[in-house]
Design a protein around this motif. Structure first.
Motif, mmCIF file in Angstrom:
data_model
loop_
_atom_site.group_PDB
_atom_site.id
_atom_site.type_symbol
_atom_site.label_atom_id
_atom_site.label_comp_id
_atom_site.label_asym_id
_atom_site.label_seq_id
_atom_site.Cartn_x
_atom_site.Cartn_y
_atom_site.Cartn_z
ATOM 1 N N LYS A 19 46.793 28.660 11.461
ATOM 2 C CA LYS A 19 46.906 27.207 11.612
ATOM 3 C C LYS A 19 48.187 26.688 10.958
ATOM 4 C CE LYS A 19 44.255 22.993 10.933
ATOM 5 N NZ LYS A 19 42.981 22.422 10.492
ATOM 6 N N LYS A 20 48.482 27.161 9.752
ATOM 7 C CA LYS A 20 49.662 26.682 9.032
ATOM 8 C C LYS A 20 50.956 27.008 9.770
ATOM 9 C CE LYS A 20 52.214 26.851 4.757
ATOM 10 N NZ LYS A 20 52.248 27.211 3.348
ATOM 11 N N TYR A 21 51.046 28.204 10.345
ATOM 12 C CA TYR A 21 52.285 28.631 10.989
ATOM 13 C C TYR A 21 52.307 28.423 12.500
ATOM 14 C CZ TYR A 21 53.582 30.425 6.464
ATOM 15 O OH TYR A 21 53.894 30.515 5.133
ATOM 16 N N GLY A 22 51.235 27.857 13.039
ATOM 17 C CA GLY A 22 51.205 27.530 14.468
ATOM 18 C C GLY A 22 51.183 28.741 15.375
ATOM 19 N N VAL A 23 50.480 29.783 14.946
ATOM 20 C CA VAL A 23 50.349 30.992 15.754
ATOM 21 C C VAL A 23 48.860 31.301 15.911
ATOM 22 C CG1 VAL A 23 52.581 31.930 15.018
ATOM 23 C CG2 VAL A 23 50.518 32.510 13.727
ATOM 24 N N SER A 24 48.545 32.258 16.746
ATOM 25 C CA SER A 24 47.143 32.628 16.946
ATOM 26 C C SER A 24 46.677 33.585 15.849
ATOM 27 C CB SER A 24 46.954 33.299 18.311
ATOM 28 O OG SER A 24 47.529 34.588 18.299
#
Length: 63
Positions: A19-24
């Protein structure tokens, strides 16, 4: 984002990291599998990632 009850945030969960890094979460698990980040297993399904290793992985683009 802390996976523990201390005042310092040393570890994060897979989902919080994604969530923090915008990845799955699959991407975060690949980073672990490829030894790009340090992680520890706390149980059969519980994995925590060392935040310092995440910060080392993420580098700003040069100008």
């Amino acid at each position: 984002m802390c996976a523990c009850n201390t005042t310092t945030q040393e570890y994060a969960s897979v989902s919080a990291t994604a969530k923090k890094y915008g990845v799955s979460t699959d991407t975060v698990r690949r980073w672990i599998e490829d030894d790009r980040v340090e992680a520890i297993r706390l149980g059969p399904k519980t994995v925590r990632i060392k935040i310092a290793s995440l910060e080392a992985l993420i580098t700003p683009l040069g100008r």
